[in-house]
Design an enzyme around this catalytic site. Structure first.
Site, PDB file in Angstrom:
ATOM      1  N   ASP A 317       7.751 -23.250   9.177  1.00 36.12           N
ATOM      2  CA  ASP A 317       6.958 -24.457   8.988  1.00 36.12           C
ATOM      3  C   ASP A 317       6.948 -24.851   7.513  1.00 36.12           C
ATOM      4  O   ASP A 317       6.542 -24.072   6.654  1.00 36.12           O
ATOM      5  CB  ASP A 317       5.530 -24.196   9.484  1.00 36.12           C
ATOM      6  N   GLY A 343       8.948 -23.787  14.050  1.00 37.78           N
ATOM      7  CA  GLY A 343       8.367 -24.643  13.040  1.00 37.78           C
ATOM      8  C   GLY A 343       6.892 -24.913  13.273  1.00 37.78           C
ATOM      9  O   GLY A 343       6.153 -24.077  13.790  1.00 37.78           O
ATOM     10  N   HIS A 344       6.460 -26.136  12.920  1.00 43.01           N
ATOM     11  CA  HIS A 344       5.044 -26.502  12.904  1.00 43.01           C
ATOM     12  C   HIS A 344       4.431 -26.515  14.302  1.00 43.01           C
ATOM     13  O   HIS A 344       3.309 -26.046  14.502  1.00 43.01           O
ATOM     14  CB  HIS A 344       4.911 -27.878  12.252  1.00 43.01           C
ATOM     15  N   PHE A 345       5.149 -27.073  15.272  1.00 46.87           N
ATOM     16  CA  PHE A 345       4.679 -27.128  16.659  1.00 46.87           C
ATOM     17  C   PHE A 345       5.401 -26.058  17.472  1.00 46.87           C
ATOM     18  O   PHE A 345       6.195 -26.347  18.365  1.00 46.87           O
ATOM     19  CB  PHE A 345       4.914 -28.519  17.255  1.00 46.87           C
TER      20      PHE A 345
END
Length: 369
Positions: A317, A343-345
């Site tokens: 992320d 990553g972020h999600f």
């Protein structure tokens, strides 16, 4: 006649009543309340091994039809998943949308979404947990299907989003919860924890930051806006609201982009593009500084309360780097940390890795609730 049947997950006290031929059983603490196997009665989740043992008991007493019906229902639940309800409540004059699933007398898992998403980001996780838990996932004002009043008529701050979420939970009669925090879910959920520390049965942290360690290069333009909130610095952040950046948030750091549903960023962008929503988001960008100011209080909560904590963090992320995940261990060394190659999600491409970790964590920490 009374006797017991046990499998690896549950112990059942069985009563066979010759007067009506019904087979009844009472689940233990992990599944509050009584469930009865008899004609016209539905049943909640049982393990497959438990159903097989109950069927064998039923055969002994000649009550096969009701157990066959129960088995059929359990197979249906396993194949299609628990029912998810899409509801709305009037909170502070606003229509606040929330997704709800699972038995209401089971322990509650509260799923708090991030930016620029909504409860939509939990569309896969909710049915994966709702066989055993009461799951609630609200949309904040200005997000998803909740009301989005103009930013001149509603104070878009994280304290206010927390007020609305807290009031919603009060209306729903929720007295305790394990909180799943991702992105914006962290400041909302951790504010709830500061207000009601005794209600928090655990934390599931997925790229939800509470340390300056996690505020790095991505945040420099935002920090400039915090320090000098001029129109120019505000307008410089509008690029974060573009389709390119929304898609980037979902795909950056993901090993296999083909695992990420494009409906995610298309859904979010459609809502971001609503008239006036850009000003709502820019107000929240500015207010995010108040979350950083609260980091010492969040960290004191971790140290003093040491809530059961599972950290499942997308290690790649760029918004909240993995340094923010490791920092939790400073204040709660008992926290369980898993860095996911995502990553972020991270749920979007790594649910098959994350969901078993969550179920295992909840099974251990909520066993007595």
């Amino acid at each position: 006649m009374m006797f017991a049947v046990a499998d690896s997950s549950n112990t059942f006290d069985i009563a066979c009543h010759p007067s009506d031929g019904a087979l009844r059983h009472d689940l233990g603490k992990a599944h509050p309340g009584q469930l009865y196997i008899s004609k016209g009665t539905t049943m909640n989740m049982l393990t497959t091994s438990a159903i097989n043992m109950l069927a064998a008991v039923a055969l002994t007493f000649g009550v096969t039809s009701t157990v066959e019906s129960a088995t059929t229902r359990q197979e249906t639940i396993q194949s299609v998943g628990p029912v998810v309800h899409y509801r709305s409540a009037k909170v502070q004059g606003l229509d606040i949308f929330y997704r709800e699933a699972g038995p209401k007398d089971a322990p509650t898992v509260l799923l708090l979404h991030g930016f620029p998403s909504s409860s939509f980001q939990y569309r896969t996780l909710i049915p994966a947990l709702a066989d055993r838990y009461h799951v609630i996932a609200p949309d904040y004002p200005g997000f998803g299907n909740s009301s989005a009043p103009d930013h001149t008529k509603f104070d878009y701050t994280f304290a206010h989003l927390t007020d609305v979420t807290d009031d919603l939970l009060g209306q729903l009669g929720v007295k305790s919860y394990t909180i799943y925090i991702q992105d914006y879910g962290a400041p909302v959920g951790l504010r709830l924890a500061l207000r009601h520390p005794d209600r928090v049965t655990g934390l599931i942290v997925q790229n939800g930051n509470a340390y300056k360690d996690g505020i790095q290069d991505f945040w420099k333009p935002v920090e400039t806006y915090w320090a000098d909130p001029t129109p120019a610095n505000r307008n410089a952040l509008r690029k974060v609201l573009t389709p390119e950046l929304t898609k980037w948030q979902y795909l950056n750091g993901v090993k296999d982009p083909s695992r990420v549903d494009p409906d995610t960023w298309l859904h979010d962008q459609t809502l971001l593009d609503r008239p006036g929503n850009d000003e709502i988001q820019l107000d929240l960008f500015h207010d995010y500084r108040t979350n950083v100011a609260l980091y010492p209080e969040f960290q004191a909560f971790f140290r003093s309360r040491k809530p059961p904590t599972l950290i499942v963090w997308g290690a790649n992320d760029a918004i909240f780097p993995a340094d923010g995940a490791r920092a939790y261990l400073r204040d709660n060394p008992q926290a369980e940390l898993h860095l996911i190659d995502s990553g972020h999600f991270a749920l979007e491409d790594s649910a098959d890795e994350i969901v078993p970790l969550i179920r295992n964590f909840l099974g251990r920490t909520l066993a007595g609730h």
